[in-house]
Enzyme design. Structure first.
Site, PDB file in Angstrom:
ATOM      1  N   VAL A  56     -13.072  -0.661  -1.587  1.00 20.29           N
ATOM      2  CA  VAL A  56     -12.150  -1.204  -2.586  1.00 20.29           C
ATOM      3  C   VAL A  56     -12.507  -0.500  -3.890  1.00 20.29           C
ATOM      4  CG1 VAL A  56     -11.487  -3.266  -3.856  1.00 20.29           C
ATOM      5  CG2 VAL A  56     -11.915  -3.396  -1.404  1.00 20.29           C
ATOM      6  N   HIS A  66      -9.776   3.172  -1.847  1.00 19.43           N
ATOM      7  CA  HIS A  66      -8.410   2.663  -1.724  1.00 19.43           C
ATOM      8  C   HIS A  66      -7.954   1.877  -2.959  1.00 19.43           C
ATOM      9  CE1 HIS A  66      -4.711   1.316  -0.156  1.00 19.43           C
ATOM     10  NE2 HIS A  66      -5.104   0.273   0.527  1.00 19.43           N
ATOM     11  N   CYS A 110       0.814  -1.218   0.000  1.00 23.37           N
ATOM     12  CA  CYS A 110       0.000   0.000   0.000  1.00 23.37           C
ATOM     13  C   CYS A 110       0.844   1.264   0.000  1.00 23.37           C
ATOM     14  CB  CYS A 110      -0.959  -0.014   1.190  1.00 23.37           C
ATOM     15  SG  CYS A 110      -2.083  -1.416   1.115  1.00 23.37           S
ATOM     16  N   CYS A 159     -14.273  -1.389   7.507  1.00 21.10           N
ATOM     17  CA  CYS A 159     -13.417  -1.743   6.378  1.00 21.10           C
ATOM     18  C   CYS A 159     -13.531  -0.682   5.288  1.00 21.10           C
ATOM     19  CB  CYS A 159     -13.827  -3.089   5.797  1.00 21.10           C
ATOM     20  SG  CYS A 159     -13.935  -4.397   7.030  1.00 21.10           S
ATOM     21  N   LYS A 197     -11.224   4.911   3.958  1.00 23.62           N
ATOM     22  CA  LYS A 197     -12.570   4.441   4.292  1.00 23.62           C
ATOM     23  C   LYS A 197     -13.593   4.928   3.276  1.00 23.62           C
ATOM     24  CE  LYS A 197     -16.029   2.733   6.440  1.00 23.62           C
ATOM     25  NZ  LYS A 197     -16.648   2.605   5.123  1.00 23.62           N
TER      26      LYS A 197
END
Lengths: 481, 400
Positions: free
Chosen positions: B217, B346, B88, B214, B342
């Site tokens: 994505v 990401h 990352c 989480c 969040k």
């Protein structure tokens, strides 16, 4: 004096109530109502005959040094490979060394006693000593079949040697018949059986008395001389009739564990024998009989050494370690009897890369790590450079087997995103007793059974099953102690 | 003694796509979108760029390997393209490459671009890839990112004796804050405020992390052009210069994964990288001097632990600071003013540059009033790649 030096047992944690199966499948075979009693032991989704044989073998090794082992024999009719010696996997899991005899016995339900006799003969001949014989089976019956209800999963193991025996081997008598009551072809997944009345009347009822009488005649004893008698036969009436025919005191006939485990195939007589030894007294005569394509009968006499045998879980200990599998379709999914959706993530390939696996086979099979000779730090997987920031020694490490060390939970989680046929995936960081740390899958538990600091043991399990190539890969998992 | 690169490099321009499920956009589309905004902002021509660095992580379902993707997508005139892959931190590593290229005097103007196309896998969550090699496939746990980060939660609760209820409350406040901030940001992936009660009672993904713990994505790209202070003054005589104050990376040594001293409740790498970054930037007391942060909140628990690892909150006290609103948009050190991983999203290789994009624009006070951090001096960005027990951490500080 040749005989049994040690014994061990294994019963998987999960038990399936037979009536639950009947409730789903009774419609296709209502007569199965008669068999829908008690429960059967079922292997977890990550267990097979190899892992159960390894577990029974480890139980058998309790209090013994692995360097004593002179061989490992694996017996099963449900070996996960046609070509790949399973005994080497079991020997690896026991970290029994590699300069030993290893052999697989299979194809008939006598395989367990055949392996035991081969080990006894080798000890008598002085060609191999302290051979660990481990028998396990995980047979499948089709959905709705009699076999689905009658079969159970389990394992038993014995160490066979020529000194300090707990049960002296006095002799054996065998028969071999191409009597095809049960059959699986080379490609078959499920057991197929002929008419049960024929199996009962012409199989069990004829062959077991025949082999018992043969042994008694050979060694000048009577069936009634035995203090404990082990023979399989899951037909309750026929089982009693055989005892009556042989003039056996019903008290001396060992329970076949049908109500709590089921018929464990090649392991069945050995599990009963292992359980009989749990309560055996010096001087007890034990008769062990296997059945299937003929019979083997083995005659043992218990010695004073049995009082000195270190305590172990045994079949009884593992029977007590019990959890209900209250979901029949889950059993079907665990055994790959139905196709279930694990999502697209579940379709990602996990290749078994054999050259890599061989390079690291001691870490994978024996959970062998390294211990730094300079600072004593234990580490897994093996490290060339010591991980202790205050040490950092290069190539000062010696191997150390960690599978029997146990550990404590350092962190854990229960993961619903991971692809598995047994969600959620439970895993976490475990500190080995005596040093070292690794993130393990947990098994035989739920997240509610875990807390930071809780003790765990290690269990040899299926790591991946590649359905496309039919390849099972193994590694160790942690289970709450 | 090395002196670092403080004030030797200036951010001349930046660009960032909208992050999200960009089903219609290819990686090329995303890169072109970010680059177009960036080069307009920089006020230079493409031919003035002398070298470039490309950050992306999961190449298998994305852009493939090597640097060719960037050269061909942007039609760069045969200049160097170096692909950086460091989990990352891949985007920040691209930025570090470009900055070092300029600071060394090798180049006058360099480009860093991060891009990631994650939504071509067919399933939710990050793609399942053998990220730690084949031996880890053979013996590692059947783990996902949420499960590995979730263990920070169980270990944190045990290490500092903070009840899981309080950890969950603090985590919920973190996600609430990101949703509040993300809702104001037109380029964010998730733009809906969520009440804390709903966050706490959401379905579990990996205990103790629920759905809202989480991050998104996403697909996306972000981009920076860097140069020397001298050139920047010439190109932009009327604009304040956003200078690079520190760039630090720290990578796990195996101590966390294999040695039993680590408590599992925070990242050793973040502690080291941030200490080195404050040193490089000349920051004595980060809790007083840092104006705002974009940290790697891949999971709410990561942000919680990171507040301590960055030496902002005391050990065991991050939940108190979080629940006090210390990191809220109107708090002392706003954290994730753009919505964070969040809610902004990401796309792995782009994330580090996306964080810098936010800091850069906040320092230049370009945003609307409702999401503006007032008069910032130092902005810190932080990435944490891999998993807590074997990770890659980057810390960057930019300022005026």
């Amino acid at each position: 004096m040749v005989g049994i030096r040690s014994y061990g047992g294994y019963v998987p944690r999960y038990r399936l109530n037979r009536f639950l199966v009947f409730g789903s499948m009774g419609w296709i075979n209502p007569a199965n109502m008669l068999n829908a009693q008690g429960e059967k032991a079922v292997a977890n989704f990550d267990e097979d005959s190899v892992t159960m044989a390894a577990a029974a073998g480890a139980d058998c090794m309790t209090g013994f040094d692995r360097s004593e082992v002179g061989g490992v024999y694996f017996a099963s009719t449900t070996a996960p490979f046609k070509e790949r010696l399973c005994a080497n996997l079991v020997a690896g899991a026991l970290a029994a060394g590699e300069d030993i005899r290893t052999a697989d016995f299979g194809n008939g339900l006598k395989a367990g006693t055949s392996a035991l006799m081969a080990a006894l003969d080798a000890a008598a001949a002085g060609t191999a000593n302290n051979v660990v014989v481990s028998a396990a089976d995980i047979r499948l019956g089709k959905m709705g079949s009699v076999q689905e209800l009658m079969f159970g999963d389990g394992a038993a193991a014995f160490m066979v040697g020529d000194k300090d025996v707990i049960a002296e081997f006095k002799g054996s008598y065998s028969t071999g018949y191409d009597f095809v009551d049960h059959l699986r072809g080379a490609q078959a997944k499920y057991d197929r059986q002929w008419e049960e009345r024929w199996i009962r009347d012409m199989g069990f009822d004829q062959f077991i008395p025949e082999v018992v009488n043969g042994l008694c005649e050979k060694y000048g004893v009577a069936p009634g001389d035995f203090d404990k008698v082990v023979y399989p036969c899951y037909y309750g009436g026929a089982r009693k009739a055989i005892g009556g025919k042989l003039g056996l005191d019903p008290e001396k006939v060992e329970d076949n564990l049908q109500a709590v485990i089921g018929d464990t195939g090649a392991a069945q007589p050995l599990m009963m024998f292992a359980k009989a030894l749990e309560t055996a007294k010096p001087g007890d005569k034990i008769l062990l009989v296997s059945y299937g394509s003929g019979c083997d009968a083995l005659y043992f006499e218990v010695t004073d050494n049995i009082k000195k045998l270190p305590s172990r879980k045994g079949v009884s200990g593992y029977l007590e370690r019990r959890a209900e599998l209250d979901n029949y379709p889950k059993y079907l999914a665990w055994r790959h009897m139905v196709d279930v959706d694990t999502g697209l993530r579940g379709e990602e390939m996990k290749w078994a890369r054999w050259s890599m696996i061989w390079r690291s086979h001691k870490a994978i099979l024996s959970l062998e790590g390294t211990k730094c000779k300079a600072c004593g730090t234990v580490q897994f997987p093996p490290q060339r450079i010591c991980v202790n920031p205050k040490c950092g020694a290069t190539d000062e490490a010696e191997p150390i087997v960690l599978s029997d060390k146990g550990g404590t939970v350092a962190s854990f989680t229960s993961d619903l995103l991971s692809a598995t046929i047994n969600p959620p995936a439970v895993y976490g960081s475990v500190n080995f007793k005596g040093g070292g740390r690794f993130v393990f899958d947990f098994t035989d538990c739920t997240v509610e059974d875990l807390a930071v600091g809780n003790p765990v043991d290690f269990s040899f399990r299926i790591k991946h099953y590649d359905e496309i190539r039919d390849i099972t890969s193994y590694f160790w998992k942690a289970i709450p102690a | 003694m090395s002196e670092g690169i403080r004030d030797k490099v200036v951010v001349l321009g930046m660009g960032c796509t909208r992050f999200g499920e960009r089903w219609d956009a290819s990686p090329d589309d995303l890169a072109v979108e970010a680059f177009t905004e960036c080069i307009e902002d920089a006020g230079i021509e493409k031919k003035e760029i002398e070298a470039s660095w490309l950050g992306s992580h999961i190449d298998e379902i994305n852009i493939g390997k090597g640097g060719n993707f960037l050269g061909m997508a942007l039609k760069l005139p045969l200049i160097p393209v170096t692909r950086t892959e460091n989990f990352c931190a891949s985007g920040t590593e691209a930025f570090r490459g470009a900055c070092y290229g300029v600071a060394s005097g090798a180049y006058d103007i360099a480009l860093a671009l991060g891009v990631e196309k994650l939504k071509d896998t067919g399933y939710g969550g990050l793609p399942d890839s053998p990220a730690f090699g084949q031996m880890q496939v053979a013996i590692g746990p059947n783990a996902t990112a949420p499960g590995m980060f979730a263990q920070l939660g169980t270990a944190y609760s045990a290490a500092y004796n903070v009840p899981m209820e309080k950890v969950k409350q603090a985590m919920a406040h973190i996600s609430w804050k990101s949703h509040q901030n993300g809702a104001k940001n037109p380029r964010a992936h998730l733009r809906k405020p969520i009440p804390e009660e709903k966050i706490i009672s959401a379905p579990m993904i990996a205990y103790p992390l629920g759905l809202f713990d989480c991050c998104g994505v996403s697909d996306g790209s972000a981009c920076a052009i860097v140069t020397t202070p001298e050139i920047a003054k010439k190109v932009k005589p009327n604009q304040e210069l956003v200078k690079v104050k520190a760039l630090q990376v720290s990578v796990s040594s195996g101590e966390e994964a294999l040695y039993t001293d680590w408590d599992g409740a925070g990242m050793l790498t973040t502690r080291r990288a941030s200490t080195k970054a404050y040193e490089e930037a000349g920051i004595k007391d980060p809790r007083k001097e840092i104006s705002m942060m974009e940290v790697h909140d891949c999971f709410s628990i990561t942000e919680l632990a990171t507040m301590e690892d960055l030496h902002i909150s005391e050990k065991g006290k991050a939940p108190d600071d979080i629940l006090d609103g210390f990191f809220d948009l109107d708090g002392t050190i706003p954290c994730q003013p753009d919505g964070g991983l969040k809610c902004f999203g990401h796309p792995i290789g782009a994330s580090g540059l996306r964080m810098l994009y936010e800091m850069y624009n906040q320092l230049l006070q370009r945003w609307e009033e409702d999401r503006l951090v007032k008069n910032p001096k130092f902005g810190l960005t932080h990435n944490l790649g891999g998993v807590p027990n074997q990770n890659v951490c980057s810390v960057a500080i930019v300022g005026l």
